[in-house]
Design a protein around this motif. Structure first.
Motif, PDB file in Angstrom:
ATOM      1  N   ALA A  33       0.855  -1.184   0.000  1.00 60.27           N
ATOM      2  CA  ALA A  33       0.000   0.000   0.000  1.00 60.27           C
ATOM      3  C   ALA A  33       0.895   1.240   0.000  1.00 60.27           C
ATOM      4  CB  ALA A  33      -0.894   0.007   1.231  1.00 60.27           C
ATOM      5  N   SER A  52      -4.517   1.095  -1.450  1.00 57.81           N
ATOM      6  CA  SER A  52      -4.103  -0.255  -1.123  1.00 57.81           C
ATOM      7  C   SER A  52      -3.273  -0.860  -2.252  1.00 57.81           C
ATOM      8  CB  SER A  52      -5.335  -1.122  -0.841  1.00 57.81           C
ATOM      9  OG  SER A  52      -6.129  -1.218  -2.003  1.00 57.81           O
ATOM     10  N   TYR A 102      -2.332  -2.258   4.325  1.00 58.24           N
ATOM     11  CA  TYR A 102      -3.077  -1.021   4.080  1.00 58.24           C
ATOM     12  C   TYR A 102      -3.368  -0.314   5.400  1.00 58.24           C
ATOM     13  CZ  TYR A 102      -7.042   1.926   2.655  1.00 58.24           C
ATOM     14  OH  TYR A 102      -7.901   2.980   2.434  1.00 58.24           O
TER      15      TYR A 102
END
Length: 122
Positions: A33, A52, A102
């Protein structure tokens, strides 16, 4: 060695546009990410946007919604921050960051670039 190198910072007038680039090396770019943070003068660093690894999830800070966008070019191992309709409040050092997670990229990524200065004049 993971490296992130930002570029594209400049002095622009209010209402102008800039595109910042974040080139990654030393890791599998597609698996990470990418986040963009900024630190205004005398203030703490805060997240601005995040995307992401798949590109399916994105986060935008309220202050930049409708003006900034984030995207990634997998062929070039590069992420971009497109900034439109800039205002003096956008003046800051902009950092890109990366993490396999993420959520971690949103809260505290492991890898950081050196930053690039964006100054918006009134």
């Amino acid at each position: 060695e993971v490296q992130l190198v930002e570029s594209g910072g400049a002095l622009v007038q209010t209402g102008g546009s800039l595109r910042l680039s974040c080139a990654g090396s030393g890791f599998t770019f597609d698996d990470y990410a990418i986040g963009w943070f900024r630190q205004p003068p005398g203030k703490e660093r805060k997240e601005v946007l995040c995307i992401s690894s798949s590109g399916g999830n994105t986060y935008y800070a309220d202050s930049v919604k409708g003006r900034f966008t984030i995207c990634r070019d997998r062929a070039k191992n590069t992420a971009y921050l497109q900034m439109n309709n800039l205002i003096p409040g956008d003046t800051a050092i902009y950092y890109c960051a990366a993490d396999p997670s993420y959520i971690a990229t949103l809260r505290g990524p492991n890898y950081w670039g050196q930053g690039t200065q964006v100054t918006v004049s009134s």
